[in-house]
Design an enzyme around this catalytic site. Sequence first.
Site: not given
Length: 431
Positions: A13, A16, A40-41, A224
């Site tokens: 988080d 990225k 989750g991006h 990650q």
Amino acid sequence: MAVVAVVGAQWGDEGKGHIIDILAARAATVIRYGGGNNAGHTVVNRHGTFKLNLVPAGIFEPATVNIVGNGTVVNPKHFIGELDGLIARGIVVENLRISHRAHVVMPYHVEQDRLDELQRGDAKIGTTGRGIGPAYADKTARNGVRIGDLCDVAVLRRVLTPIIATKNRLFAGYYGAETRYDLEALITEYAAYGQRLAPYIGDIYGVVQTALAAKTPMLLEGAQGVMLDIDHGTYPFVTSSMPGIAGACQGAGIAPRALNHVLGVYKAFTSRVGSGPFPSEVSGETADALRQMGKPWAEVGTTTGRLRRVGWFDAVASRYAAQLNGIDRLALTKLDVLDELSEIKICIGYRLDGQIIDHPPTYTEQYDRVEPIYETLPGWLTPTSDVRRWQDLPAHARAYVERVAQLVGAEVSMVSIGPGHDQIIEVLPVL
Ligand code: IMP
């Protein structure tokens, strides 16, 4: 040309998605190399706001080849949902490739993840519940199903038959659960996913080697963060893959010598979701300020919606991540979140049993006794969201970024000052 790996260098988080979205526009090839839909991006660009779990962020550039590498684990149902979501919003997904070697997250993995966490009780890891750990465990135990297997019903049947027999025994015996899987139903369902994804699935070896030989810009997209690495993270409070550079090379099929830069993405403070050590964690008013609740970029997990734990920038963990991964450039995200703080702390060392250490302790249990040692820097108390040039940042903000870079041991490449595509200060471009 440059081959650049973008590596999350804290506990995930780090923001990225924003950095990758900007760099992907300049890349001819983007390869997501590890993890699954635990990631989750969040990407905010001219098409709107997107939450991507597995589709590489270069998908918004029609000319960019986007590869889901062999190091990922793919839940095909979820993946198809993600694709359909993009297609519905007018995004062209023809430029997508999935390595036939990527492993499949099957429904029994999700169930095992849930039951394993239940069994751990108070010692639970706080996984995302997406079946990621069990999928990687089966891959390593050579009991996995690969995406390529879904494209041929005979192969799928051969691979799945012994697995389902074993899993059903596992659920009945070890877990004492009601869960049972019907082989034929699974074959029908997963062969259909295979059919749907078949146009994208193939051997990426040739695609990657051709791109390298053509010396076109390439981006390796991490998921990650290094402190969640299966080997180097805060085990067992980690994910089951290698988010760092070793995972990038292995999960994309790239030789380390092909890399030009390793860009470490760091948030200007620290956050973590799930359980596990977090020496520089804060609570109360400071935590509220860092979390930015109510804002679209609040510290809430993209995948799970969980409230993130937050704390000061941890230079000990950050330098460790940089050294292990050869991080030579850094992208510092969310600097603007610190705009209203009069004083900002950086954790520059750990005190463990009276000794000062400048690297993470040997045993995870020792973290319970770690006391963070802080250095305090003055805040800048000026909005930075509209700044676009390094020299226009307030002096104290520049000093903070420079101090972080010095402690990490890398040069500043980018600083983000908001979630928008253009809310970026580029100091030393990598691509
Ligand atoms: P898993 O990857 O779902 O097995 O979860 C293991 C640990 O990694 C948990 O603490 C998760 O919260 C964390 N984790 C997994 N993926 C991400 C991510 O993309 N961002 C932040 N934390 C993550």
